[in-house]
Motif scaffolding. Structure first.
Motif, PDB file in Angstrom:
ATOM      1  N   TYR A   1       0.912  -1.157   0.023  1.00 18.94           N
ATOM      2  CA  TYR A   1       0.008   0.109  -0.052  1.00 18.94           C
ATOM      3  C   TYR A   1       1.026   1.311   0.062  1.00 18.94           C
ATOM      4  N   ALA A   2       2.071   1.073   0.212  1.00 22.49           N
ATOM      5  CA  ALA A   2       2.794   2.174  -0.050  1.00 22.49           C
ATOM      6  C   ALA A   2       2.976   2.831  -1.706  1.00 22.49           C
TER       7      ALA A   2
ATOM      8  N   ALA B   1      12.335   1.313  -1.419  1.00 24.48           N
ATOM      9  CA  ALA B   1      12.271   1.208   0.056  1.00 24.48           C
ATOM     10  C   ALA B   1      11.356   1.673   0.833  1.00 24.48           C
ATOM     11  N   THR B   2      10.890   0.850   1.606  1.00 24.89           N
ATOM     12  CA  THR B   2       9.632   1.187   2.591  1.00 24.89           C
ATOM     13  C   THR B   2      10.005   0.417   3.799  1.00 24.89           C
ATOM     14  N   SER B   3       9.060   0.533   4.705  1.00 27.37           N
ATOM     15  CA  SER B   3       9.035  -0.221   5.947  1.00 27.37           C
ATOM     16  C   SER B   3       7.555  -0.593   6.525  1.00 27.37           C
ATOM     17  N   TYR B   4       7.456  -1.612   7.322  1.00 28.56           N
ATOM     18  CA  TYR B   4       6.193  -1.898   8.013  1.00 28.56           C
ATOM     19  C   TYR B   4       6.262  -2.205   9.387  1.00 28.56           C
TER      20      TYR B   4
ATOM     21  N   THR C   1     -10.197  -3.414  -1.684  1.00 23.31           N
ATOM     22  CA  THR C   1      -8.944  -3.856  -1.203  1.00 23.31           C
ATOM     23  C   THR C   1      -7.630  -3.920  -1.860  1.00 23.31           C
ATOM     24  N   ALA C   2      -7.977  -4.058  -3.325  1.00 17.89           N
ATOM     25  CA  ALA C   2      -6.888  -4.250  -4.245  1.00 17.89           C
ATOM     26  C   ALA C   2      -6.384  -2.678  -4.485  1.00 17.89           C
TER      27      ALA C   2
ATOM     28  N   GLN D   1      -2.681   5.347  -0.747  1.00 15.81           N
ATOM     29  CA  GLN D   1      -1.758   5.237   0.602  1.00 15.81           C
ATOM     30  C   GLN D   1      -2.284   5.924   1.608  1.00 15.81           C
ATOM     31  N   GLU D   2      -2.881   7.071   1.481  1.00 22.52           N
ATOM     32  CA  GLU D   2      -3.604   8.129   2.547  1.00 22.52           C
ATOM     33  C   GLU D   2      -4.744   7.439   3.428  1.00 22.52           C
TER      34      GLU D   2
END
Ligand SMILES: Nc1ncnc2c1ncn2[C@@H]1O[C@H](COP(=O)(O)OP(=O)(O)OP(=O)(O)O)[C@@H](O)[C@H]1O
Length: 602
Positions: free
Chosen positions: A138-139, A144-147, A202-203, A207-208
């Motif tokens: 969902y980014a 690079a990202t994180s969860y 869902t799909a 992001q917000e």
């Protein structure tokens, strides 16, 4: 690549099909075993309670029977859940694939679906969209990202992100979103028809929206978002997310959704089952208040004419005299310089301690005399209920999470009542301050502790074409320059003078299955027009109908939150739409209901 994906889908589809058949068979066998076991237990029948050792033996055999039943129930529940999940996934096993690099240079592939699915060795074949790792999808980009998982931040690089359009075992389209600008799948979904209830998203959650759905730091989430920004969709996806997050302790019965009317409740029904969750309870605010009133023995015909805002202030001040109807000894437990609220709460605790709580709490005080003491002409039943909740410091335990939609339409009393009653529940409140159709403007955030509240805004509008979105934005006051459209231009809205509604409807370029909403200023006007259009269905606030293909006629108050492929607004220049201060709000609400076409009849 697409070929290996097609092959992968075939494999998963095959497994889901085989599992469905096997689980259906297994459930039938379990039912038969349970029936046989019941017969056997009944047959063993009589309880031999003769000697002490007979008693022990009888109880041991009952206990063994119970254990067998428990084991059977557990196997049954597991099989039912797995079968439900397999069946839910059959039409679309997953909607996306991520390649993730956790820093070891070894890319890991994972598929995301509406629910998770594992093989017999509990290897994840499909990840639930609500799983922590799915946050990386969902980014909405690669890189690079994180969860967050188990309170830790996990860095990860998304090396590839693909979306799939799937119909059972057919892979219809693979959208590689590595380099894509925008979200082609989103635009595709938004172009579809709106012929019935709301759909799950869902799909294509943005992001917000995802940030709101997954907000877990604060117990209160307050969303102010423009028309068509997905507030209701986000609210429902958040219900599903919360149920997943608290899956060991919550059931759908722990959740309550407040909706403006029955037509709206019906309109959103179906979203949660499509996400594999049972329908939670939903009700209107008046019904909620009335049902709590019944528990306290108070009959509440209406919330009109209430004094909750005044009462909330008054009870913070000291009251020297003992309220009429209350034993002076109870009130004397506290200092007369403390606020009335604290004194009454202490009096209540004292009465509980000495076992002198009145049998009918409703009779606790002499309400007319108490009203006089407080300087009010009367205390309505709703006022009385509010005071009883506050004075007894009542803690409700039935609802773990409360969700409120169309929040802008509730006045101060609602927030005072809800914060008194649900102070131990998670709250998600969504609304649009420019869509208020009645009453005075208030700032909802003022009723909540800022330290416990996450305030969010949604400013992109997904519902309508660019032309319609720009048109309704002009009536949106301080949102006017904020609202962003994502869809392409489409056809421009038309303003018609003295047009005949029947002719307008006949000329609409509607195809089979599409919906038309005819919006009127008042219920009377809606009834009048419905009588002239036999093919149309009339929607009312308390009626049980909801949007369906064809013509739907309703007053604007009922159209709130709903959407149609085409919207026709009657009486566009009547005072209802031009009067200050609410005319623009009404125009903004009315003009933002159509997704593809908008006609305004002067
Ligand atoms: N991320 C998304 N993906 C696909 N469709 C979306 C998304 N967000 C919103 N939509 C669609 O946009 C439309 C508007 O959504 P929704 O009714 O939830 O908005 P809203 O903010 O509650 O609107 P309003 O305040 O005007 O009633 C719906 O058809 C919904 O399915």
């Amino acid at each position: 690549m697409a070929q290996s994906e097609a092959h992968h889908l075939q494999e998963i589809y095959q497994r889901l099909t085989t599992d469905s058949q096997r689980l259906t068979q297994q459930l039938a066998e379990l039912t038969a075993t349970a029936r046989a076991m019941k017969q056997q237990l009944n047959g063993e029948g009589h309880l031999d309670l003769g000697t002490f050792s007979d008693q022990l033996e009888t109880f041991a055999s009952i206990e063994a029977g119970n254990r067998q039943i428990d084991a059977l129930n557990a196997r049954h529940d597991t099989a039912v859940t797995r079968l439900t999940h397999a069946q839910l996934l059959l039409p679309q096993a997953y909607f996306a694939k991520l390649q993730l690099d956790f820093g070891d240079g070894d890319a890991e592939a994972l598929y995301l679906g509406k629910v998770g699915y594992t093989d017999e060795n509990t290897n994840d074949l499909i990840y639930d969209w609500r799983a922590p790792v799915a946050d990386a999808y969902y980014a909405n980009r690669t890189g690079a990202t994180s969860y967050q998982a188990n309170g830790r931040t996990i860095p990860v690089t998304v090396t590839q992100r693909q979306q799939f359009i799937i119909d059972h075992d057919q892979l219809q389209q693979v959208i590689d979103t590595n380099a894509a600008i925008g979200d082609p799948l989103l635009l595709d979904v938004l172009a579809s028809n709106r012929s019935g209830g709301l759909q799950e998203i869902t799909a294509t959650i943005q992001q917000e929206q995802n940030a709101i759905i997954r907000e877990s730091r604060q117990p209160i989430v307050l969303v102010d978002g423009v028309a068509g920004s997905g507030k209701t969709s986000v609210l429902l996806q958040r219900v599903a997310y919360q149920l997943y997050r608290h899956r060991d302790s919550w059931t759908p019965e722990d959740i309550l959704i407040l909706t403006p009317n029955v037509a709206f409740s019906r309109y959103i029904r179906g979203v949660l089952p499509a996400l594999g969750e049972a329908e939670p309870l939903s009700t209107t605010y008046l019904h909620l208040v009335q049902s709590w009133g019944r528990r306290f023995g108070v009959t509440i015909p209406t919330t009109d004419g209430n004094h909750l805002a005044e009462l909330a202030k008054i009870i913070q001040d000291p009251l020297v005299q003992t309220p009429a109807g209350l034993a002076p000894a109870a009130y004397a437990q506290s200092n007369d310089r403390t606020a009335l609220l604290s004194r009454m709460q202490r009096a209540w605790r004292w009465l509980q301690a000495v076992d002198r709580v009145p049998e009918d709490i409703n009779q606790w005080l002499d309400w007319p005399a108490f009203a006089q003491e407080l300087g009010l002409a009367e205390l309505t039943p709703y006022d009385q209920l509010y005071l009883l909740l506050r004075f007894t410091n009542f803690q409700q335990t039935t609802t773990a999470a409360l969700f409120v939609d169309e929040a802008q339409d509730y006045a101060a009393d609602t927030w005072l009542f809800l914060t008194a009653l649900y102070h131990n529940a998670d709250l998600t409140i969504v609304g649009d301050h420019r869509q208020r159709l009645t009453g005075q403007a208030i700032t909802i955030a003022d009723y909540f502790d800022p330290a416990q509240t996450a305030v969010r805004h949604l400013t992109t509008s997904y519902r309508a074409t660019g032309e319609i979105t720009r048109f309704f934005a002009q009536f949106a006051g301080d949102w006017r320059t904020t609202i962003q459209a994502v869809q392409t231009a489409g056809t421009a809205p038309q303003v018609l003078e003295n047009a005949d509604l029947k002719d307008v409807l006949a000329d609409l370029p509607v195809t089979t299955g599409q919906s038309i909403g005819v919006l009127t200023p008042s219920p009377q006007r809606a009834t009048e027009l419905a009588a002239q259009l036999p093919a149309a269905q009339l929607l009312t606030g308390e009626g049980t109908r909801t949007v369906r293909p064809g013509i739907n006629i309703m007053p604007l108050t009922v159209a709130k939150g709903l959407e149609f492929d085409f919207t026709v607004v009657t009486d566009w220049t009547a005072g209802f739409y031009t009067d200050d201060p609410l005319g623009d709000n009404r125009r903004y609400v009315a003009a933002s209901r159509g997704t593809k076409g908008l006609i305004l009849i002067k």
